[in-house]
Design an enzyme around this catalytic site. Sequence first.
Site, PDB file in Angstrom:
ATOM      1  N   TRP A 103       0.813  -1.279  -0.256  1.00 43.29           N
ATOM      2  CA  TRP A 103       0.179  -0.382  -0.337  1.00 43.29           C
ATOM      3  C   TRP A 103       0.913   1.403  -0.114  1.00 43.29           C
ATOM      4  CZ3 TRP A 103      -4.737  -1.138  -1.684  1.00 43.29           C
ATOM      5  CH2 TRP A 103      -5.227  -1.570  -1.527  1.00 43.29           C
ATOM      6  N   ASP A 173      -1.892   7.400   5.870  1.00 49.26           N
ATOM      7  CA  ASP A 173      -2.934   5.967   5.377  1.00 49.26           C
ATOM      8  C   ASP A 173      -3.766   4.933   6.500  1.00 49.26           C
ATOM      9  OD1 ASP A 173      -4.516   4.818   4.674  1.00 49.26           O
ATOM     10  OD2 ASP A 173      -3.317   3.705   2.625  1.00 49.26           O
ATOM     11  N   LYS A 197     -12.638  -1.865   6.939  1.00 56.25           N
ATOM     12  CA  LYS A 197     -12.251  -2.380   7.511  1.00 56.25           C
ATOM     13  C   LYS A 197     -12.558  -2.420   8.789  1.00 56.25           C
ATOM     14  CE  LYS A 197      -8.440  -2.087   4.427  1.00 56.25           C
ATOM     15  NZ  LYS A 197      -8.669  -3.526   3.548  1.00 56.25           N
TER      16      LYS A 197
END
Length: 362
Positions: A103, A173, A197
Site C-alpha cells: 500500500w 494512511d 475494515k
Amino acid sequence: MTKRAFNFNAGPAALPLGVLQQAQQEFVDFAGAGMSIMEMSHRSAIYEQVNNDAQALLRELFGIPNNYKVLFLQGGASTQFAMIPMNLLKPDQTASFVMTGSWADKAIKEAKLFGQTSIVASSEADKFNRIPDLSGIELPSNAAYLHVTSNETIEGTQYAAYPETGDVTLIADMSSDILSRPVDVSKFGLIYAGAQKNLGPSGVTIVIVREDLVAQSPKSIPTMLRYDTHISNNSLYNTPPSFSVYLVGLMLKWLKERGGVSATEQYNRDKTKLIYDTIDQSGGFYRGFADPASRSLMNITFRIQTEELESLFVKESEKQGFIGLKGHRSVGGLRASTYNAVPLESCKALAEFMQDFQKRNG
C-alpha cells in the site's frame, strides 16, 4: 440466525451483528420518515443530522482537535493517494515516503505523477516483514510532507510508534487500523482511511485534516478533488454515500458503548494473542511472516511448511466456517484479519482449529 461465519476477510470485513440488525430494523423506515435513508435527500434535515452526528462521534472517540476537519469522501484510500499530492505538493517540494509494502508502494506511484518523491526509509530488503527503524530519519530540506502507511494489510506489519518529523507535515494512511488503538491526532497533518475494515462498509473514506493545510486548495485541480470544496460544504458538495455514512455512525456508537478506543485496543490485543501464541508455540509448524516487533494487531500473516499444507488448511478451514484465511495473491501464505468487529470467539475458534490441524498434519 443461529450461526455466522468466522469472518477473517481483509476488507470489506466483519461488522458487528448488533449493528447489522439495527440497520435491518431501520432499513425501510428511518427515523419515522416513511422511507429508507437511501431514498432521502442528502439535503434533508434528517440526513444532515446523521452526517453531523457521525462527525461528532469520530471527534469524540479519536480525540480530534478543534482545528481539524472531518470529511466523508468517496473513491477509497486509493483516490487519496492522488488527492494528497494534488493538494499539498508544490512544484518546488518533495513528497517523502516510508516504504513498507504494497500500500505504501501504491501511494508512492500516484505521487510520482504530480511531483518529486523520495523514499527516506524502506524494509524492502527484508521483503517488507518489518517497519524500518526511523529513529535517525533524514527528510529532504524541501519536504512537503512525510507519508506513512500505519498498517500494511498484505504483509501484516504495523507501526508501534510514529516518527518525529519536526516542522514537516506527517500524513498517514490508516485504512486498516484506524480506531483500533489511541493515536495522538495532533502529530499528523492529515489522516485518511477507507471505512471498510474498522469503521463500516465500503463506499466512504474518512479524511481528518488540519485546517491550515487545506484552507485554499490549488485552483488548477478539479473541483471534486479539492479538499476545500468538501470542507466548505461539510462533505455534502455532491450526493454522499449516505447509507455508508449512516453505518459508520452506528459503528462509532458501537465502539463507544464498548468503552471507546482504549478498551478496543486491549480487546484487539487479547484476540490476536490467541493466534500469535498458537503460531509461536507450534515448534515451527506455523511461521509468522512479520518480525515480532512489527506484528500487526489487524492482519496476522503466517506460513506453513509446504504450500500443499497451506492449500489444505484453507480448504478445511472453509468447511468449518472460516472465511478469508488465504493470504493475498502477491505474497501467498495465510492471513487472518482481526479488525475491531471480529469477536474474541472467532479468534479462539481459529486458534483451536490451528492446533487441531497441526496435530493431524504435523
